[in-house]
Design a protein around this motif. Structure first.
Motif, PDB file in Angstrom:
ATOM      1  N   GLU A 121     -15.729   7.016  17.891  1.00 45.64           N
ATOM      2  CA  GLU A 121     -16.477   7.559  16.752  1.00 45.64           C
ATOM      3  C   GLU A 121     -17.164   8.885  17.066  1.00 45.64           C
ATOM      4  OE1 GLU A 121     -17.862   4.179  13.769  1.00 45.64           O
ATOM      5  OE2 GLU A 121     -18.859   4.005  15.715  1.00 45.64           O
ATOM      6  N   ASP A 122     -17.504   9.135  18.333  1.00 47.91           N
ATOM      7  CA  ASP A 122     -18.126  10.413  18.673  1.00 47.91           C
ATOM      8  C   ASP A 122     -17.196  11.585  18.377  1.00 47.91           C
ATOM      9  OD1 ASP A 122     -20.451   9.214  19.526  1.00 47.91           O
ATOM     10  OD2 ASP A 122     -19.806   9.059  21.609  1.00 47.91           O
ATOM     11  N   VAL A 123     -15.900  11.321  18.364  1.00 48.74           N
ATOM     12  CA  VAL A 123     -14.908  12.373  18.141  1.00 48.74           C
ATOM     13  C   VAL A 123     -14.923  12.867  16.693  1.00 48.74           C
ATOM     14  CG1 VAL A 123     -12.400  12.777  18.038  1.00 48.74           C
ATOM     15  CG2 VAL A 123     -13.409  11.716  20.051  1.00 48.74           C
ATOM     16  N   TYR A 124     -15.353  12.024  15.758  1.00 48.75           N
ATOM     17  CA  TYR A 124     -15.333  12.419  14.353  1.00 48.75           C
ATOM     18  C   TYR A 124     -16.041  13.753  14.130  1.00 48.75           C
ATOM     19  CZ  TYR A 124     -13.871   7.726  12.767  1.00 48.75           C
ATOM     20  OH  TYR A 124     -13.199   6.551  12.530  1.00 48.75           O
ATOM     21  N   ALA A 125     -17.331  13.803  14.492  1.00 52.94           N
ATOM     22  CA  ALA A 125     -18.121  14.998  14.211  1.00 52.94           C
ATOM     23  C   ALA A 125     -17.816  16.121  15.188  1.00 52.94           C
ATOM     24  CB  ALA A 125     -19.614  14.659  14.244  1.00 52.94           C
ATOM     25  N   ALA A 153      -9.893  19.482  11.441  1.00 55.51           N
ATOM     26  CA  ALA A 153      -9.316  19.332  10.102  1.00 55.51           C
ATOM     27  C   ALA A 153      -9.963  20.291   9.109  1.00 55.51           C
ATOM     28  CB  ALA A 153      -9.470  17.894   9.618  1.00 55.51           C
ATOM     29  N   GLY A 154     -11.198  20.711   9.399  1.00 59.52           N
ATOM     30  CA  GLY A 154     -11.870  21.674   8.553  1.00 59.52           C
ATOM     31  C   GLY A 154     -11.381  23.098   8.767  1.00 59.52           C
ATOM     32  N   HIS A 155     -10.407  23.269   9.652  1.00 60.56           N
ATOM     33  CA  HIS A 155      -9.850  24.600   9.915  1.00 60.56           C
ATOM     34  C   HIS A 155      -8.328  24.649   9.740  1.00 60.56           C
ATOM     35  CE1 HIS A 155      -9.222  28.534  11.749  1.00 60.56           C
ATOM     36  NE2 HIS A 155      -8.257  27.986  12.468  1.00 60.56           N
ATOM     37  N   TYR A 156      -7.604  23.728  10.384  1.00 54.40           N
ATOM     38  CA  TYR A 156      -6.143  23.810  10.400  1.00 54.40           C
ATOM     39  C   TYR A 156      -5.531  23.222   9.126  1.00 54.40           C
ATOM     40  CZ  TYR A 156      -5.984  25.288  15.271  1.00 54.40           C
ATOM     41  OH  TYR A 156      -6.122  26.013  16.444  1.00 54.40           O
ATOM     42  N   PRO A 157      -4.673  23.974   8.445  1.00 57.41           N
ATOM     43  CA  PRO A 157      -4.047  23.463   7.219  1.00 57.41           C
ATOM     44  C   PRO A 157      -3.216  22.202   7.437  1.00 57.41           C
ATOM     45  CG  PRO A 157      -3.705  25.834   7.428  1.00 57.41           C
ATOM     46  CD  PRO A 157      -4.293  25.370   8.723  1.00 57.41           C
ATOM     47  N   ARG A 194     -20.618   5.394   8.778  1.00 52.10           N
ATOM     48  CA  ARG A 194     -20.748   6.392   9.844  1.00 52.10           C
ATOM     49  C   ARG A 194     -19.670   7.458   9.711  1.00 52.10           C
ATOM     50  NH1 ARG A 194     -21.852   1.581  12.984  1.00 52.10           N
ATOM     51  NH2 ARG A 194     -19.676   1.516  13.683  1.00 52.10           N
ATOM     52  N   PHE A 195     -18.460   7.057   9.340  1.00 56.02           N
ATOM     53  CA  PHE A 195     -17.364   8.000   9.164  1.00 56.02           C
ATOM     54  C   PHE A 195     -17.724   9.058   8.125  1.00 56.02           C
ATOM     55  CE2 PHE A 195     -13.550   9.089   6.638  1.00 56.02           C
ATOM     56  CZ  PHE A 195     -12.773   9.704   7.611  1.00 56.02           C
ATOM     57  N   ARG A 196     -18.184   8.635   6.960  1.00 55.25           N
ATOM     58  CA  ARG A 196     -18.528   9.587   5.912  1.00 55.25           C
ATOM     59  C   ARG A 196     -19.669  10.508   6.363  1.00 55.25           C
ATOM     60  NH1 ARG A 196     -14.174  10.099   3.318  1.00 55.25           N
ATOM     61  NH2 ARG A 196     -13.390   8.205   2.343  1.00 55.25           N
ATOM     62  N   GLU A 197     -20.650   9.963   7.035  1.00 51.57           N
ATOM     63  CA  GLU A 197     -21.785  10.770   7.471  1.00 51.57           C
ATOM     64  C   GLU A 197     -21.378  11.810   8.513  1.00 51.57           C
ATOM     65  OE1 GLU A 197     -25.317   7.418   6.787  1.00 51.57           O
ATOM     66  OE2 GLU A 197     -24.449   7.717   8.788  1.00 51.57           O
ATOM     67  N   THR A 199     -18.044  14.347   6.561  1.00 49.75           N
ATOM     68  CA  THR A 199     -18.118  15.055   5.285  1.00 49.75           C
ATOM     69  C   THR A 199     -18.765  16.426   5.407  1.00 49.75           C
ATOM     70  OG1 THR A 199     -18.247  12.921   4.146  1.00 49.75           O
ATOM     71  CG2 THR A 199     -18.859  14.874   2.877  1.00 49.75           C
ATOM     72  N   GLU A 200     -19.831  16.558   6.193  1.00 47.53           N
ATOM     73  CA  GLU A 200     -20.554  17.823   6.229  1.00 47.53           C
ATOM     74  C   GLU A 200     -19.709  18.969   6.776  1.00 47.53           C
ATOM     75  OE1 GLU A 200     -23.956  17.148   8.648  1.00 47.53           O
ATOM     76  OE2 GLU A 200     -22.817  16.864  10.504  1.00 47.53           O
ATOM     77  N   THR A 201     -18.683  18.665   7.573  1.00 48.97           N
ATOM     78  CA  THR A 201     -17.850  19.705   8.172  1.00 48.97           C
ATOM     79  C   THR A 201     -16.479  19.803   7.523  1.00 48.97           C
ATOM     80  OG1 THR A 201     -18.960  19.389  10.294  1.00 48.97           O
ATOM     81  CG2 THR A 201     -16.859  20.547  10.336  1.00 48.97           C
ATOM     82  N   ALA A 202     -15.853  18.665   7.242  1.00 49.64           N
ATOM     83  CA  ALA A 202     -14.493  18.662   6.698  1.00 49.64           C
ATOM     84  C   ALA A 202     -14.455  18.416   5.201  1.00 49.64           C
ATOM     85  CB  ALA A 202     -13.647  17.607   7.412  1.00 49.64           C
ATOM     86  N   GLY A 203     -15.574  18.000   4.617  1.00 48.77           N
ATOM     87  CA  GLY A 203     -15.573  17.655   3.207  1.00 48.77           C
ATOM     88  C   GLY A 203     -14.815  16.359   2.952  1.00 48.77           C
ATOM     89  N   PHE A 204     -14.612  16.029   1.698  1.00 42.65           N
ATOM     90  CA  PHE A 204     -13.849  14.841   1.334  1.00 42.65           C
ATOM     91  C   PHE A 204     -12.347  15.107   1.337  1.00 42.65           C
ATOM     92  CE2 PHE A 204     -17.917  14.046  -0.956  1.00 42.65           C
ATOM     93  CZ  PHE A 204     -18.274  12.871  -0.322  1.00 42.65           C
ATOM     94  N   TYR A 205     -11.952  16.344   1.060  1.00 43.22           N
ATOM     95  CA  TYR A 205     -10.549  16.616   0.753  1.00 43.22           C
ATOM     96  C   TYR A 205      -9.717  16.993   1.972  1.00 43.22           C
ATOM     97  CZ  TYR A 205     -11.883  15.845  -4.000  1.00 43.22           C
ATOM     98  OH  TYR A 205     -12.339  15.235  -5.151  1.00 43.22           O
ATOM     99  N   ASN A 206     -10.302  16.935   3.139  1.00 37.11           N
ATOM    100  CA  ASN A 206      -9.529  16.994   4.378  1.00 37.11           C
ATOM    101  C   ASN A 206      -9.415  15.614   5.012  1.00 37.11           C
ATOM    102  OD1 ASN A 206      -8.671  19.756   4.728  1.00 37.11           O
ATOM    103  ND2 ASN A 206     -10.838  20.274   4.940  1.00 37.11           N
ATOM    104  N   THR A 207      -9.729  14.580   4.241  1.00 36.38           N
ATOM    105  CA  THR A 207      -9.493  13.207   4.672  1.00 36.38           C
ATOM    106  C   THR A 207      -8.316  12.639   3.883  1.00 36.38           C
ATOM    107  OG1 THR A 207     -11.059  12.221   3.080  1.00 36.38           O
ATOM    108  CG2 THR A 207     -11.937  12.914   5.225  1.00 36.38           C
ATOM    109  N   ALA A 208      -7.799  11.517   4.345  1.00 36.51           N
ATOM    110  CA  ALA A 208      -6.517  11.004   3.833  1.00 36.51           C
ATOM    111  C   ALA A 208      -6.662   9.839   2.871  1.00 36.51           C
ATOM    112  CB  ALA A 208      -5.641  10.578   5.011  1.00 36.51           C
TER     113      ALA A 208
END
Length: 470
Positions: free
Chosen positions: A362-366, A373-377, A396-399, A402-411
């Motif tokens: 989980e530490d890898v998420y943020a 994912a917030g950078h690479y297409p 925890r995942f959403r927290e 979301t602040e860096t990748a937003g919702f729309y870089n998730t699957a």
């Protein structure tokens, strides 16, 4: 006996005002169809449409979440009727195994396993009592009576659950005969396959050399050369695509990738093929093949999934006696930034490629996945997986993301399960937790409620369909 109560506000925020927002959001997404783009249910169930046997065979023995918790408390897998790898006789009475689960059901308090199984008992079978020693036999009999009816056959349950599409996962050596049988039937349920090439990509797989021989036989390609080996993959991918596949899946120990010069890749493959691999060659080959698979995905449009960061079959005694996937897999620390760089240098800027990343760290998420994912297409972040597909893990995942990748870089959400009846339960948990998270943003005036409704719909339905090209 204690009543089994599925509270309508379960998992919603405790603060009354925020809970009102969550409830309104959930009411809109609760009836949406289920899109299940990645999982491990058995396509044979839907091909034959045969009745499930009993409660233990359906709900206990295939569920490694249940097995691992019971084993941790000293209950042997033999007593649960788990078959041995060599066919040695074990406890054969499924009712006795079910009684053991009921006797120890208290162990699952506070876990997602109890959330899922309580939902199945209450919503699928209409049972109004908690599972315990007193109710075990009655519940076992009620489930057995239900399973004997046509309404509880696999296809009927698929339709009842409102599943729009369900993806299974098969080896490249699979004939896909069950998928062919489903397609040839008059039933309209959409079951598709997923290309999981690990048995012919991972040199550490038992029987790897024999698997390559079978790959050659299936494709008519000479896998003695690296070029022939890659052509064989392309042919099998095409075969899987003809059976509905839109995605590949890769279960690697790490996210290491490589992009070797052709001569170096050929030399590496040669060492692997001759059984003369050097230290690190297996990991390097897996990494090279992730990049090769990414290039193939650019050609054929298949979405890639990478499930990295798990020590599989950690308990050698369980592996030797019962085989793989019996609850002895343990998360390990993940590293993606450096590991993925060769692949991303090669194809990371390609918007036509979709690589979905999953982690058990989980530490890898943020720290890594959200910035990447917030950078690479080409990158998307997969939902909480396995040990973290729980209410707390989802929050925890959403927290963290979301602040860096937003919702729309998730699957979107996928259930990634072998337990068919738990699919709607898992999706319900995800929908409730996402609505709770969005409700908090509305209550804090960080999101308008109409925006929250749009996001809730996408997290529930739209993102999975778009990401997996369904």
């Amino acid at each position: 006996m204690s009543a089994l109560v599925l509270h309508p506000d379960r998992l919603f925020p405790a603060e009354p005002g925020t809970r009102v927002f969550a409830r309104r959001l959930y009411e809109k997404v609760a009836p949406l169809p289920i899109v299940s783009p990645h999982g491990h249910t058995d396509p044979r169930w839907f091909a034959t449409n045969a009745s499930f046997e009993n409660a233990a065979e359906l709900l206990l023995r295939p569920d490694h979440y249940l097995l691992r918790m019971l084993m941790s408390q000293g209950i042997p897998l033999e007593a649960l009727g788990v078959p041995t790898a060599d066919g040695t006789r074990v406890e054969a009475d499924p009712r006795a195994a079910w009684r053991l689960l009921a006797e120890h059901y208290y162990l699952f308090r506070g876990t997602p396993s109890k959330l899922w199984l309580d939902w199945v008992l209450g919503e699928v079978f209409g049972i109004g009592e908690q599972l315990d020693t007193q109710s075990a036999d009655a519940i076992y009999d009620l489930i057995g009576q239900a399973l004997a009816t046509d309404a509880y056959r696999p296809r009927a349950l698929f339709d009842r659950f409102g599943i729009e599409v369900l993806a299974t996962t098969e080896s490249p050596l699979d004939s896909l005969e069950h998928h062919e049988a489903i397609r040839a039937s008059s039933w309209g349920g959409r079951i598709i396959t997923t290309y999981r090439p690990d048995p012919v990509i991972d040199p550490d797989t038992p029987g790897f050399a024999a698997n390559l021989s079978q790959l050659a036989e299936l494709t008519g390609e000479d896998v003695g050369s690296f070029a022939g080996y890659l052509r064989a993959h392309r042919l099998r991918r095409e075969f899987f695509r003809s059976h509905g596949a839109t995605a590949t899946d890769h279960g690697h120990p790490s996210a290491l990738t490589a992009d070797l010069a052709l001569t170096d890749a050929e030399a590496l493959y040669g060492r692997i093929l001759r059984g003369r691999g050097e230290a690190g060659d297996a990991e390097l080959f897996r990494g090279q093949m992730l990049t090769e698979m990414a290039r193939m995905s650019l050609d054929d449009g298949m979405v890639m999934q990478l499930h990295a960061g798990v020590y599989r079959n950690h308990n050698p005694h369980v592996l030797a006696r019962f085989g793989r996937d019996k609850g002895a897999d343990i998360p390990v620390a993940g590293e993606f930034v450096r590991g993925l760089k060769p692949l991303l240098d090669a194809v990371g800027n390609e918007p036509a490629l979709t690589l979905i990343l999953f982690t058990l760290d989980e530490d890898v998420y943020a720290r890594e996945l959200a910035p990447l994912a917030g950078h690479y297409p080409a990158l998307r972040i997969g939902p909480p997986w396995w040990f973290h597909d729980s209410p707390e893990g989802m929050r925890r995942f959403r927290e963290r993301v979301t602040e860096t990748a937003g919702f729309y870089n998730t699957a979107g959400f996928n259930d990634d399960t072998r337990a068919f009846l738990s699919i709607p339960a898992r999706h319900d948990v995800a929908r409730r937790m996402d609505c709770g998270f969005l409700a908090r943003l509305v209550a804090e005036h960080r999101l308008d409620e109409d925006e929250a409704h749009e996001v809730a719909h996408d997290l529930t339905y739209g993102l999975a369909k778009r990401t997996y090209r369904l």
